[in-house]
Design a protein around this motif. Structure first.
Motif, PDB file in Angstrom:
ATOM      1  N   VAL A  64       0.817  -1.217   0.000  1.00 38.88           N
ATOM      2  CA  VAL A  64       0.000   0.000   0.000  1.00 38.88           C
ATOM      3  C   VAL A  64       0.851   1.268   0.000  1.00 38.88           C
ATOM      4  O   VAL A  64       0.318   2.371  -0.125  1.00 38.88           O
ATOM      5  CB  VAL A  64      -0.949   0.036   1.218  1.00 38.88           C
ATOM      6  CG1 VAL A  64      -1.796  -1.225   1.266  1.00 38.88           C
ATOM      7  CG2 VAL A  64      -0.200   0.235   2.525  1.00 38.88           C
ATOM      8  N   ASN A  65       2.158   1.129   0.135  1.00 41.46           N
ATOM      9  CA  ASN A  65       3.043   2.288   0.188  1.00 41.46           C
ATOM     10  C   ASN A  65       2.904   3.121  -1.072  1.00 41.46           C
ATOM     11  O   ASN A  65       2.965   2.603  -2.191  1.00 41.46           O
ATOM     12  CB  ASN A  65       4.486   1.829   0.372  1.00 41.46           C
ATOM     13  CG  ASN A  65       5.385   2.946   0.828  1.00 41.46           C
ATOM     14  OD1 ASN A  65       4.920   3.962   1.341  1.00 41.46           O
ATOM     15  ND2 ASN A  65       6.687   2.772   0.676  1.00 41.46           N
ATOM     16  N   GLY A  66       2.659   4.399  -0.876  1.00 39.23           N
ATOM     17  CA  GLY A  66       2.464   5.296  -2.002  1.00 39.23           C
ATOM     18  C   GLY A  66       1.008   5.481  -2.377  1.00 39.23           C
ATOM     19  O   GLY A  66       0.665   6.425  -3.099  1.00 39.23           O
ATOM     20  N   ARG A  67       0.128   4.599  -1.877  1.00 46.15           N
ATOM     21  CA  ARG A  67      -1.307   4.725  -2.167  1.00 46.15           C
ATOM     22  C   ARG A  67      -2.108   5.077  -0.918  1.00 46.15           C
ATOM     23  O   ARG A  67      -3.114   5.787  -1.007  1.00 46.15           O
ATOM     24  CB  ARG A  67      -1.850   3.417  -2.746  1.00 46.15           C
ATOM     25  CG  ARG A  67      -1.199   2.983  -4.038  1.00 46.15           C
ATOM     26  CD  ARG A  67      -1.923   1.787  -4.649  1.00 46.15           C
ATOM     27  NE  ARG A  67      -1.873   0.610  -3.800  1.00 46.15           N
ATOM     28  CZ  ARG A  67      -2.950  -0.034  -3.358  1.00 46.15           C
ATOM     29  NH1 ARG A  67      -4.161   0.397  -3.655  1.00 46.15           N
ATOM     30  NH2 ARG A  67      -2.813  -1.117  -2.590  1.00 46.15           N
ATOM     31  N   ASN A  84      -6.048   5.699  -1.570  1.00 50.35           N
ATOM     32  CA  ASN A  84      -6.187   6.146  -2.954  1.00 50.35           C
ATOM     33  C   ASN A  84      -5.814   5.025  -3.908  1.00 50.35           C
ATOM     34  O   ASN A  84      -5.180   4.037  -3.521  1.00 50.35           O
ATOM     35  CB  ASN A  84      -5.282   7.355  -3.206  1.00 50.35           C
ATOM     36  CG  ASN A  84      -5.657   8.554  -2.361  1.00 50.35           C
ATOM     37  OD1 ASN A  84      -6.820   8.782  -2.049  1.00 50.35           O
ATOM     38  ND2 ASN A  84      -4.658   9.344  -1.968  1.00 50.35           N
ATOM     39  N   SER A  85      -6.210   5.191  -5.153  1.00 51.24           N
ATOM     40  CA  SER A  85      -5.890   4.200  -6.197  1.00 51.24           C
ATOM     41  C   SER A  85      -6.230   2.795  -5.737  1.00 51.24           C
ATOM     42  O   SER A  85      -5.425   1.862  -5.873  1.00 51.24           O
ATOM     43  CB  SER A  85      -4.400   4.293  -6.565  1.00 51.24           C
ATOM     44  OG  SER A  85      -4.079   5.597  -7.012  1.00 51.24           O
ATOM     45  N   LEU A  86      -7.413   2.644  -5.210  1.00 48.24           N
ATOM     46  CA  LEU A  86      -7.815   1.347  -4.659  1.00 48.24           C
ATOM     47  C   LEU A  86      -7.898   0.292  -5.748  1.00 48.24           C
ATOM     48  O   LEU A  86      -8.290   0.570  -6.895  1.00 48.24           O
ATOM     49  CB  LEU A  86      -9.144   1.482  -3.934  1.00 48.24           C
ATOM     50  CG  LEU A  86      -9.046   2.138  -2.549  1.00 48.24           C
ATOM     51  CD1 LEU A  86     -10.395   2.620  -2.073  1.00 48.24           C
ATOM     52  CD2 LEU A  86      -8.450   1.161  -1.553  1.00 48.24           C
ATOM     53  N   GLU A  87      -7.537  -0.923  -5.346  1.00 46.19           N
ATOM     54  CA  GLU A  87      -7.523  -2.068  -6.244  1.00 46.19           C
ATOM     55  C   GLU A  87      -8.432  -3.152  -5.674  1.00 46.19           C
ATOM     56  O   GLU A  87      -8.668  -3.191  -4.468  1.00 46.19           O
ATOM     57  CB  GLU A  87      -6.093  -2.597  -6.366  1.00 46.19           C
ATOM     58  CG  GLU A  87      -5.077  -1.568  -6.812  1.00 46.19           C
ATOM     59  CD  GLU A  87      -3.641  -2.039  -6.627  1.00 46.19           C
ATOM     60  OE1 GLU A  87      -3.437  -3.101  -5.993  1.00 46.19           O
ATOM     61  OE2 GLU A  87      -2.720  -1.338  -7.114  1.00 46.19           O
ATOM     62  N   PRO A  88      -8.937  -4.037  -6.531  1.00 45.07           N
ATOM     63  CA  PRO A  88      -9.777  -5.133  -6.007  1.00 45.07           C
ATOM     64  C   PRO A  88      -9.092  -5.926  -4.906  1.00 45.07           C
ATOM     65  O   PRO A  88      -9.758  -6.432  -3.995  1.00 45.07           O
ATOM     66  CB  PRO A  88     -10.025  -5.983  -7.253  1.00 45.07           C
ATOM     67  CG  PRO A  88      -9.970  -5.004  -8.384  1.00 45.07           C
ATOM     68  CD  PRO A  88      -8.891  -4.024  -8.003  1.00 45.07           C
ATOM     69  N   GLU A  89      -7.760  -6.002  -4.979  1.00 45.86           N
ATOM     70  CA  GLU A  89      -6.997  -6.738  -3.957  1.00 45.86           C
ATOM     71  C   GLU A  89      -7.031  -6.050  -2.598  1.00 45.86           C
ATOM     72  O   GLU A  89      -6.636  -6.654  -1.596  1.00 45.86           O
ATOM     73  CB  GLU A  89      -5.542  -6.905  -4.401  1.00 45.86           C
ATOM     74  CG  GLU A  89      -5.346  -7.818  -5.612  1.00 45.86           C
ATOM     75  CD  GLU A  89      -5.765  -7.173  -6.930  1.00 45.86           C
ATOM     76  OE1 GLU A  89      -6.023  -7.918  -7.900  1.00 45.86           O
ATOM     77  OE2 GLU A  89      -5.845  -5.922  -6.989  1.00 45.86           O
ATOM     78  N   ASP A  90      -7.499  -4.822  -2.545  1.00 49.48           N
ATOM     79  CA  ASP A  90      -7.625  -4.110  -1.267  1.00 49.48           C
ATOM     80  C   ASP A  90      -8.927  -4.467  -0.549  1.00 49.48           C
ATOM     81  O   ASP A  90      -9.141  -4.037   0.590  1.00 49.48           O
ATOM     82  CB  ASP A  90      -7.573  -2.597  -1.494  1.00 49.48           C
ATOM     83  CG  ASP A  90      -6.232  -2.136  -2.033  1.00 49.48           C
ATOM     84  OD1 ASP A  90      -6.231  -1.292  -2.958  1.00 49.48           O
ATOM     85  OD2 ASP A  90      -5.193  -2.603  -1.540  1.00 49.48           O
ATOM     86  N   THR A  91      -9.786  -5.221  -1.208  1.00 43.91           N
ATOM     87  CA  THR A  91     -11.043  -5.622  -0.592  1.00 43.91           C
ATOM     88  C   THR A  91     -10.783  -6.467   0.650  1.00 43.91           C
ATOM     89  O   THR A  91     -10.068  -7.466   0.598  1.00 43.91           O
ATOM     90  CB  THR A  91     -11.892  -6.430  -1.584  1.00 43.91           C
ATOM     91  OG1 THR A  91     -12.262  -5.582  -2.673  1.00 43.91           O
ATOM     92  CG2 THR A  91     -13.149  -6.966  -0.911  1.00 43.91           C
ATOM     93  N   ALA A  92     -11.346  -6.038   1.784  1.00 44.31           N
ATOM     94  CA  ALA A  92     -11.108  -6.723   3.054  1.00 44.31           C
ATOM     95  C   ALA A  92     -11.907  -6.029   4.150  1.00 44.31           C
ATOM     96  O   ALA A  92     -12.444  -4.934   3.952  1.00 44.31           O
ATOM     97  CB  ALA A  92      -9.629  -6.705   3.421  1.00 44.31           C
TER      98      ALA A  92
END
Length: 125
Positions: A64-67, A84-92
């Motif tokens: 997540v560094n930088g986001r 920011n710049s969320l990705e599907p892999e951030d789902t939790a």
């Protein structure tokens, strides 16, 4: 009794942003460590970001560094996670946690944290 209450989760499209908030009561944030963790069913809880509140020193997971950005408001007993710049892999499910110690080596280790909130769901599609 230390209580942590998270808010701000929700559903967002990939590339979008969310800000999570955590309110801490019964806890002095000025010299402690506050962290954000996340967990997907069937997987271990992962440290995302933490902050040594005494000096506002942040720590981030590489993923997540930088986001993501962690910040605090000691006067209000709050810690935030700007995502920011969320990705599907951030789902939790995202959890706020508090620890009396904040050694850099263990700042993102879940076992270092004694107090936990109930979590707030983040879904990225």
């Amino acid at each position: 009794q230390v209580q942590l209450v998270e808010s701000g989760g929700g559903s967002v499209q990939a590339g979008g942003s969310l800000t999570l908030s955590c309110v801490a009561s019964g806890w002095s944030m000025k010299t402690q460590c506050m962290g954000w963790f996340r967990q997907v069913p069937g997987k271990q809880r992962e440290g995302v970001a933490s902050i040594y509140t005494g000096a506002a020193v942040p720590y981030y997971a590489d993923s997540v560094n930088g986001r993501f950005t962690i910040s605090q408001d000691n006067n209000k007993g709050m810690v935030f996670l700007q995502m920011n710049s969320l990705e599907p892999e951030d789902t939790a499910m995202y959890y706020c946690a508090a620890s009396a110690t904040c050694p850099p080596m263990y700042a993102l280790a879940s076992w270092n944290y004694k107090f936990w909130g109930q979590g707030t769901q983040v879904t990225v599609s």
